[in-house]
Enzyme design. Structure first.
Site, mmCIF file in Angstrom:
data_model
loop_
_atom_site.group_PDB
_atom_site.id
_atom_site.type_symbol
_atom_site.label_atom_id
_atom_site.label_comp_id
_atom_site.label_asym_id
_atom_site.label_seq_id
_atom_site.Cartn_x
_atom_site.Cartn_y
_atom_site.Cartn_z
ATOM 1 N N CYS A 72 32.386 17.853 23.703
ATOM 2 C CA CYS A 72 32.766 16.547 23.145
ATOM 3 C C CYS A 72 33.440 16.709 21.786
ATOM 4 O O CYS A 72 33.051 17.555 20.980
ATOM 5 C CB CYS A 72 31.522 15.666 23.020
ATOM 6 S SG CYS A 72 31.831 14.050 22.304
ATOM 7 N N CYS A 75 31.838 14.687 17.395
ATOM 8 C CA CYS A 75 31.281 15.306 16.184
ATOM 9 C C CYS A 75 31.923 16.678 16.000
ATOM 10 O O CYS A 75 32.283 17.338 16.965
ATOM 11 C CB CYS A 75 29.770 15.480 16.296
ATOM 12 S SG CYS A 75 28.822 13.958 16.441
ATOM 13 N N CYS A 150 24.514 9.035 23.339
ATOM 14 C CA CYS A 150 25.131 9.665 22.170
ATOM 15 C C CYS A 150 24.131 9.586 21.024
ATOM 16 O O CYS A 150 23.778 8.478 20.585
ATOM 17 C CB CYS A 150 26.426 8.946 21.806
ATOM 18 S SG CYS A 150 27.222 9.600 20.317
ATOM 19 N N TYR A 302 42.677 -5.979 0.429
ATOM 20 C CA TYR A 302 42.260 -5.544 1.770
ATOM 21 C C TYR A 302 40.827 -5.994 2.036
ATOM 22 O O TYR A 302 39.976 -5.218 2.473
ATOM 23 C CB TYR A 302 42.345 -4.017 1.925
ATOM 24 C CG TYR A 302 43.715 -3.422 1.714
ATOM 25 C CD1 TYR A 302 44.676 -3.469 2.714
ATOM 26 C CD2 TYR A 302 44.042 -2.783 0.514
ATOM 27 C CE1 TYR A 302 45.928 -2.906 2.519
ATOM 28 C CE2 TYR A 302 45.285 -2.221 0.305
ATOM 29 C CZ TYR A 302 46.227 -2.279 1.319
ATOM 30 O OH TYR A 302 47.462 -1.727 1.119
ATOM 31 N N GLU A 323 43.814 -10.666 2.205
ATOM 32 C CA GLU A 323 43.854 -9.927 3.474
ATOM 33 C C GLU A 323 44.978 -10.493 4.325
ATOM 34 O O GLU A 323 45.171 -11.710 4.388
ATOM 35 C CB GLU A 323 42.501 -10.062 4.200
ATOM 36 C CG GLU A 323 42.471 -9.564 5.631
ATOM 37 C CD GLU A 323 42.726 -8.077 5.724
ATOM 38 O OE1 GLU A 323 43.648 -7.713 6.466
ATOM 39 O OE2 GLU A 323 42.017 -7.301 5.052
ATOM 40 N N ASP A 371 39.772 -1.178 -0.664
ATOM 41 C CA ASP A 371 39.206 -0.334 0.394
ATOM 42 C C ASP A 371 40.248 -0.250 1.509
ATOM 43 O O ASP A 371 40.162 -0.938 2.524
ATOM 44 C CB ASP A 371 37.906 -0.965 0.910
ATOM 45 C CG ASP A 371 37.203 -0.095 1.962
ATOM 46 O OD1 ASP A 371 37.689 1.016 2.233
ATOM 47 O OD2 ASP A 371 36.193 -0.553 2.523
ATOM 48 N N CYS A 398 38.303 6.402 2.526
ATOM 49 C CA CYS A 398 37.762 7.165 3.659
ATOM 50 C C CYS A 398 38.581 8.423 3.906
ATOM 51 O O CYS A 398 38.417 9.071 4.958
ATOM 52 C CB CYS A 398 37.710 6.300 4.920
ATOM 53 S SG CYS A 398 39.294 5.610 5.420
#
Length: 441
Positions: A72, A75, A150, A302, A323, A371, A398
């Site tokens: 998979c 991860c 999962c 955002y 937004e 963000d 991120c």
């Protein structure tokens, strides 16, 4: 067969080593290991190699807990101990800040991890494949790994996964084939709310869902606790999961989750942090970095459904969220009403256009919080922020690389990065979120 000494990890969690002046990327290898590997792809300056054997294992190597891990692609780091993952994630941020951002003197704290880094995802989006296999793609391919469970998903999503598979087989729903553009069921989205509310979104390649009422009845029988069942129609030949049109097949249009005592409506298309526990830590960090005293005007660029801005509203005089997605703004306004927050307003539009209008009307921001998506901010957006002359910009990211790039641009616009706090929102993956405090110089 090559024997390679691994000295680090790449941005996607692959082992990085050097041999005869050539850099090698070896998936599954760890720092301080010696491995045997075979070259898959060779370029002028680097090569990608397949791990054959770990000759000398790292002290941080651990046995993956998921039986599907080797196949998979969901991860990347189950073979690395969790404390070592946190150290590496901080190092990702450090390296990006230094190499891409050209930043010096920035305090970068240790990554904030989870006490129990399992079952943390409140949202799943799994593709559907041949034989009604539902799960993640196999590593480096579009072959779907059929997953009965999962371990990083909330257990409610496992229930959704198996219930939809069982009922889809009974009704002989045809899985979508991305090569031929034939078939019906493309993706299954599951969302779990704070009180165990379950939302199922069936993403289909066509609007016509024959026998939908019978299908829904069977799905409710299979999963009686379900709160909402919806159909999203995605007809385009692309990898975008959700289409524009969504219709409710059963139950409510939204479910609820909570962050910091605030309740949020979550619709099928809403952005909401998938790790609720760590989201609260992320937002608390942003609030601490903002250093609000109660008199400030804060602009939440955002803003999505208003989560960060509403979280901060109790400490500020005024919150203005911006937004471009009108449905998200509608959700933000509803969230403000339901949480009895009266000092927040939300505007639909592009920040590059909305913020100058606010400034022209006499509104200036003491703090801007942003963000953005993984791609970060366009330079024009950053210039628009700087034109508002906020004392602070709080950047929630991120992607360490685009964060560092944007911090470098802000430095040229008169802003200095003081500190960065990495937060592990996605244990066992290569992703890391960060909060940066940036001040006007």
């Amino acid at each position: 067969m090559l024997r390679i000494k691994i000295h680090g990890l790449g941005a996607s969690g692959e082992g990085v080593g050097k041999l005869d002046g050539l850099t090698f990327f070896v998936e599954g290898a760890l720092p301080d290991e010696e491995v045997l590997a075979e070259i898959i792809t060779r370029k002028k300056n680097y090569a990608v190699a397949r791990l054959v054997e770990v000759v000398k294992p790292s002290a941080e190597r651990t046995e993956p807990f998921c039986p599907l891990y080797k196949d998979c692609g969901g991860c990347q780091l189950q073979h690395l101990s969790y404390p070592a993952q946190l150290k590496w994630k901080r190092q990702q941020v450090v390296d990006a800040a230094e190499r891409i951002g050209k930043l010096a003197g920035v305090e970068i704290f240790n990554a904030l991890g989870m006490d129990n880094p399992l079952r943390y995802r409140n949202k799943m989006q799994f593709p559907v494949g041949k034989g009604l296999a539902i799960g993640c793609y196999a590593r480096g391919t579009h072959r779907i790994i059929d997953a009965p469970a999962c371990p990083i998903q909330n257990a409610g999503n496992d229930k959704i996964l198996n219930a939809v598979r069982n009922v889809a087989k009974k009704f002989n729903l045809q899985p979508y084939d991305e090569n031929t553009h034939r078939g019906f069921l493309r993706h299954v989205m599951g969302r779990v709310g704070c009180n165990g509310e379950l939302m199922i979104v069936l993403v289909t390649a066509a609007k016509n869902f024959s026998n939908d009422k019978a299908f829904v009845r069977a799905l409710i029988k299979e999963l009686p606790e379900v709160t909402s069942i919806q159909q999203n129609v995605q007809t385009y030949r692309n990898n975008v999961i959700l289409g524009r049109d969504t219709r409710i097949l059963y139950g409510k249009p939204t479910i609820h989750d909570k962050i910091g005592g605030l309740s949020f409506n979550i619709s099928a298309r809403s952005f909401f942090q998938v790790n609720t526990a760590q989201a609260e830590i992320l937002y608390k960090t942003a609030l601490d970095f903002a250093e609000l005293r109660g008199h400030e005007t804060l602009i939440d660029a955002y803003c999505g459904t208003g989560t960060i801005g509403l979280f901060m509203a109790r400490k500020a005089r005024r919150i203005i969220g911006v937004e471009v997605v009108s449905s998200a703004i509608a959700d933000a306004k509803k969230n403000a009403r339901e949480n009895n927050i009266r000092n927040a307003e939300f505007l639909t539009g592009d920040v590059v256009k909305v913020l100058p209008r606010l400034r022209d009307s006499g509104v200036y921001a003491d703090v801007v919080i942003v963000d953005p998506p993984r791609a970060g901010c366009d330079k024009k957006v950053l210039e628009t922020f700087a034109a508002m002359e906020p004392a602070k910009i709080i950047y929630v990211s991120c992607n360490p690389a685009t964060l560092a790039r944007d911090l470098n641009i802000l430095a040229a616009l008169g802003y200095r990065t003081i500190k960065i706090q990495p937060v592990d929102m996605f244990p066992f993956t290569s992703h890391v979120e960060s909060v940066a405090q940036i001040v006007h110089t």
